[in-house]
Structures are given as C-alpha cells and as structure tokens.
Scaffold this active site. Structure first.
Site, PDB file in Angstrom:
ATOM      1  N   PRO A   7       0.788  -1.231   0.000  1.00 22.85           N
ATOM      2  CA  PRO A   7       0.000   0.000   0.000  1.00 22.85           C
ATOM      3  C   PRO A   7       0.817   1.277   0.000  1.00 22.85           C
ATOM      4  O   PRO A   7       1.845   1.380   0.671  1.00 22.85           O
ATOM      5  CB  PRO A   7      -0.827  -0.114   1.288  1.00 22.85           C
ATOM      6  CG  PRO A   7      -0.173  -1.169   2.102  1.00 22.85           C
ATOM      7  CD  PRO A   7       0.505  -2.095   1.156  1.00 22.85           C
ATOM      8  N   ASN A   8       0.304   2.212  -0.761  1.00 23.35           N
ATOM      9  CA  ASN A   8       0.818   3.590  -0.881  1.00 23.35           C
ATOM     10  C   ASN A   8       2.068   3.716  -1.738  1.00 23.35           C
ATOM     11  O   ASN A   8       2.509   4.834  -2.012  1.00 23.35           O
ATOM     12  CB  ASN A   8       1.038   4.241   0.499  1.00 23.35           C
ATOM     13  CG  ASN A   8      -0.273   4.412   1.238  1.00 23.35           C
ATOM     14  OD1 ASN A   8      -1.240   4.908   0.656  1.00 23.35           O
ATOM     15  ND2 ASN A   8      -0.336   3.971   2.470  1.00 23.35           N
ATOM     16  N   ARG A  55       5.343  11.978  -3.463  1.00 26.36           N
ATOM     17  CA  ARG A  55       5.184  12.517  -2.103  1.00 26.36           C
ATOM     18  C   ARG A  55       6.379  12.088  -1.258  1.00 26.36           C
ATOM     19  O   ARG A  55       6.979  11.051  -1.516  1.00 26.36           O
ATOM     20  CB  ARG A  55       3.920  11.962  -1.423  1.00 26.36           C
ATOM     21  CG  ARG A  55       2.680  12.017  -2.261  1.00 26.36           C
ATOM     22  CD  ARG A  55       1.694  13.060  -1.782  1.00 26.36           C
ATOM     23  NE  ARG A  55       0.499  12.990  -2.613  1.00 26.36           N
ATOM     24  CZ  ARG A  55      -0.568  12.254  -2.317  1.00 26.36           C
ATOM     25  NH1 ARG A  55      -0.588  11.562  -1.200  1.00 26.36           N
ATOM     26  NH2 ARG A  55      -1.598  12.224  -3.131  1.00 26.36           N
ATOM     27  N   TYR A 112      11.411   8.722   0.699  1.00 27.62           N
ATOM     28  CA  TYR A 112      11.264   7.621  -0.258  1.00 27.62           C
ATOM     29  C   TYR A 112      11.864   7.888  -1.638  1.00 27.62           C
ATOM     30  O   TYR A 112      11.778   7.031  -2.516  1.00 27.62           O
ATOM     31  CB  TYR A 112       9.778   7.267  -0.389  1.00 27.62           C
ATOM     32  CG  TYR A 112       9.195   6.738   0.914  1.00 27.62           C
ATOM     33  CD1 TYR A 112       9.656   5.543   1.463  1.00 27.62           C
ATOM     34  CD2 TYR A 112       8.220   7.442   1.606  1.00 27.62           C
ATOM     35  CE1 TYR A 112       9.150   5.061   2.655  1.00 27.62           C
ATOM     36  CE2 TYR A 112       7.690   6.960   2.796  1.00 27.62           C
ATOM     37  CZ  TYR A 112       8.160   5.770   3.321  1.00 27.62           C
ATOM     38  OH  TYR A 112       7.653   5.291   4.505  1.00 27.62           O
ATOM     39  N   ASN A 155       7.952  -5.699  -1.531  1.00 27.43           N
ATOM     40  CA  ASN A 155       7.941  -4.644  -0.521  1.00 27.43           C
ATOM     41  C   ASN A 155       6.511  -4.599   0.003  1.00 27.43           C
ATOM     42  O   ASN A 155       5.639  -3.983  -0.611  1.00 27.43           O
ATOM     43  CB  ASN A 155       8.351  -3.292  -1.104  1.00 27.43           C
ATOM     44  CG  ASN A 155       8.393  -2.213  -0.018  1.00 27.43           C
ATOM     45  OD1 ASN A 155       7.899  -2.421   1.095  1.00 27.43           O
ATOM     46  ND2 ASN A 155       8.974  -1.066  -0.346  1.00 27.43           N
ATOM     47  N   ALA A 213       3.319  -1.164   4.568  1.00 25.70           N
ATOM     48  CA  ALA A 213       2.775  -1.238   5.937  1.00 25.70           C
ATOM     49  C   ALA A 213       2.332  -2.652   6.310  1.00 25.70           C
ATOM     50  O   ALA A 213       2.357  -3.024   7.490  1.00 25.70           O
ATOM     51  CB  ALA A 213       1.611  -0.262   6.086  1.00 25.70           C
ATOM     52  N   GLU A 265      12.407  -9.884   0.922  1.00 25.06           N
ATOM     53  CA  GLU A 265      11.664  -8.704   1.404  1.00 25.06           C
ATOM     54  C   GLU A 265      12.510  -7.459   1.143  1.00 25.06           C
ATOM     55  O   GLU A 265      13.718  -7.449   1.408  1.00 25.06           O
ATOM     56  CB  GLU A 265      11.386  -8.866   2.900  1.00 25.06           C
ATOM     57  CG  GLU A 265      10.632  -7.692   3.511  1.00 25.06           C
ATOM     58  CD  GLU A 265      10.367  -7.902   5.009  1.00 25.06           C
ATOM     59  OE1 GLU A 265      10.115  -9.056   5.437  1.00 25.06           O
ATOM     60  OE2 GLU A 265      10.431  -6.906   5.757  1.00 25.06           O
ATOM     61  N   HIS A 282      12.822  -3.091   1.469  1.00 26.48           N
ATOM     62  CA  HIS A 282      12.359  -1.783   1.945  1.00 26.48           C
ATOM     63  C   HIS A 282      13.264  -0.694   1.420  1.00 26.48           C
ATOM     64  O   HIS A 282      14.497  -0.849   1.399  1.00 26.48           O
ATOM     65  CB  HIS A 282      12.318  -1.723   3.472  1.00 26.48           C
ATOM     66  CG  HIS A 282      11.365  -2.713   4.046  1.00 26.48           C
ATOM     67  ND1 HIS A 282       9.998  -2.550   3.950  1.00 26.48           N
ATOM     68  CD2 HIS A 282      11.568  -3.903   4.655  1.00 26.48           C
ATOM     69  CE1 HIS A 282       9.412  -3.595   4.503  1.00 26.48           C
ATOM     70  NE2 HIS A 282      10.336  -4.434   4.921  1.00 26.48           N
ATOM     71  N   ARG A 327      13.793   3.381  12.178  1.00 25.08           N
ATOM     72  CA  ARG A 327      12.567   4.191  12.242  1.00 25.08           C
ATOM     73  C   ARG A 327      11.742   3.822  13.491  1.00 25.08           C
ATOM     74  O   ARG A 327      12.269   3.249  14.436  1.00 25.08           O
ATOM     75  CB  ARG A 327      11.793   4.023  10.925  1.00 25.08           C
ATOM     76  CG  ARG A 327      12.616   4.505   9.716  1.00 25.08           C
ATOM     77  CD  ARG A 327      11.840   4.438   8.422  1.00 25.08           C
ATOM     78  NE  ARG A 327      10.700   5.352   8.434  1.00 25.08           N
ATOM     79  CZ  ARG A 327       9.712   5.327   7.510  1.00 25.08           C
ATOM     80  NH1 ARG A 327       9.758   4.445   6.518  1.00 25.08           N
ATOM     81  NH2 ARG A 327       8.720   6.185   7.583  1.00 25.08           N
TER      82      ARG A 327
HETATM   83  O1  CA2 Z   1      10.746   1.611   3.513  1.00 29.56           O
HETATM   84  C1  CA2 Z   1       9.868   0.945   2.921  1.00 29.56           C
HETATM   85  O2  CA2 Z   1       9.995   0.524   1.785  1.00 29.56           O
HETATM   86  C2  CA2 Z   1       8.515   0.691   3.634  1.00 29.56           C
HETATM   87  O3  CA2 Z   1       8.067  -0.605   3.253  1.00 29.56           O
HETATM   88  C3  CA2 Z   1       7.566   1.766   3.127  1.00 29.56           C
HETATM   89  C4  CA2 Z   1       6.204   1.702   3.803  1.00 29.56           C
HETATM   90  C5  CA2 Z   1       6.340   1.670   5.323  1.00 29.56           C
HETATM   91  O4  CA2 Z   1       5.067   1.488   5.914  1.00 29.56           O
HETATM   92  C6  CA2 Z   1       7.269   0.563   5.785  1.00 29.56           C
HETATM   93  O5  CA2 Z   1       7.401   0.634   7.186  1.00 29.56           O
HETATM   94  C7  CA2 Z   1       8.639   0.719   5.140  1.00 29.56           C
HETATM   95  C8  CA2 Z   1       5.358   2.907   3.401  1.00 29.56           C
HETATM   96  C9  CA2 Z   1       5.157   3.019   1.919  1.00 29.56           C
HETATM   97  C10 CA2 Z   1       4.534   4.333   1.633  1.00 29.56           C
HETATM   98  O6  CA2 Z   1       5.070   4.806   0.427  1.00 29.56           O
HETATM   99  C11 CA2 Z   1       5.006   6.143   0.200  1.00 29.56           C
HETATM  100  C12 CA2 Z   1       5.689   6.591  -0.903  1.00 29.56           C
HETATM  101  C13 CA2 Z   1       5.704   7.923  -1.194  1.00 29.56           C
HETATM  102  C14 CA2 Z   1       5.012   8.790  -0.395  1.00 29.56           C
HETATM  103  C15 CA2 Z   1       4.314   8.343   0.695  1.00 29.56           C
HETATM  104  C16 CA2 Z   1       4.305   7.006   0.996  1.00 29.56           C
END
Ligand code: CA2
Length: 152
Positions: A13-14, A21, A26, A77, A80, A101, A103, A110
């Site tokens: 997700p996201n 963003r 990221y 990946n 969340a 996996e 990230h 974090r």
């Molecule tokens: O660091 C990573 O790749 C994560 O999997 C990213 C997740 C986070 O919940 C994990 O703890 C670590 C969040 C992905 C959200 O992606 C976004 C990308 C751009 C802007 C906002 C969110």
C-alpha cells in the site's frame, strides 16, 4: 516453450505514491520507473518480471495465490503490511519459492512498530535502507538464487 524463469515483484500500500510525495524519505523515482528498471535488468538474465501493486491486502493475497506453481521467486515490498499481515506471510509461505523482502528505508532506524516483520521469517533475506537500490540489490540476489540456489 520459454526457458525463462518468472519472478513476481509485489508492492504494497501507498507505494503508487513513490516519487510524488515525501521524496526526503522515499526518493524521487516513481513506481513505474522502478518496475521498468527491474524488468530490463531481469530480462538480461532471462527472467520475466511480473509487477503488481495494490493498496488492498486481499488483492495481494489473491495475486500471490494465482502464482502457485507458476513462479520461481518473489520480490516484495509489503510496505505497511510488513508489520501487520499474517495473511500475506502465509500466502508467500505456501508458494514454496524464494522470497526476498525489500524496503526503501532502513526500517530498523525508524519507529519501533516498523521493527517487526511478519514476512521476514519466511524470506530468504531482507534488503532495507538503500532507497531504489534496495530493489536492484534484491533482484541481483534473486538472480543469484535462481542460478545456483545459494543466497551467498
Ligand atoms: O521503507 C519501505 O519501503 C517501507 O516498506 C515503506 C512503507 C512503510 O510502511 C514501511 O514501514 C517501510 C510505506 C510506503 C509508503 O510509500 C510512500 C511513498 C511515497 C510517499 C508516501 C508514501
């Protein structure tokens, strides 16, 4: 018949927001750019890469299930869902193929709720903290695994 191996690249997700963003966390590369970069690199090693992103846990579980018996490895990946999803872990485990996996961020550096992963125990390994390079490193590790079966 194709002799190509097949690798599933899953984004949770996201991650569709990548590059648009929060670039300070990221980065500026979009998800399409990551998929394209990995697809080209995989093709050089005779691997077909199938990429999929969803914001819905069940859709990710369904996609993993669809690939039972017809995939050689999974790069994921889980975003969340890393920290919450027994369902994704069980689906991956049932495939019986190597899982890596990924990230972008160093989750260990974090918030504490990001320190636990439901997926990591069933993965061959975890690559975190290298931004977009985490994906490239994970693909290279998968290429090694699929060529000689060893993670080293
Ligand atoms: O660091 C990573 O790749 C994560 O999997 C990213 C997740 C986070 O919940 C994990 O703890 C670590 C969040 C992905 C959200 O992606 C976004 C990308 C751009 C802007 C906002 C969110």
């Amino acid at each position: 018949m194709s002799t190509h191996k097949r690798v599933l690249l899953l984004h949770g997700p996201n991650l569709q927001l990548l590059g648009r963003r929060e670039p300070e966390i990221y980065g500026t590369t979009t998800l399409d750019q990551i998929n394209e970069m990995l697809r080209a690199r995989a093709a050089d090693s005779a691997i077909d890469l199938i990429a999929f992103q969803s914001n819905h846990e069940g859709d990710l579980v369904d996609k993993i299930g669809e690939h039972f018996g017809n995939i050689d490895g999974v790069l994921i990946n889980p975003a969340a869902y890393t920290h919450t999803s027994v369902a994704i872990r069980d689906a991956l485990s049932a495939l019986n193929v190597p899982v890596i996996e990924i990230h972008l961020s160093n989750v260990a550096a974090r918030e504490s709720f990001r320190h636990h992963s439901f997926v990591a125990p069933i993965a061959v390994g975890v690559i975190a903290g290298f931004g977009v390079n985490s994906y490239r490193l994970a693909l290279d590790a998968m290429i090694g695994l699929l060529s000689d079966g060893s993670p080293h």
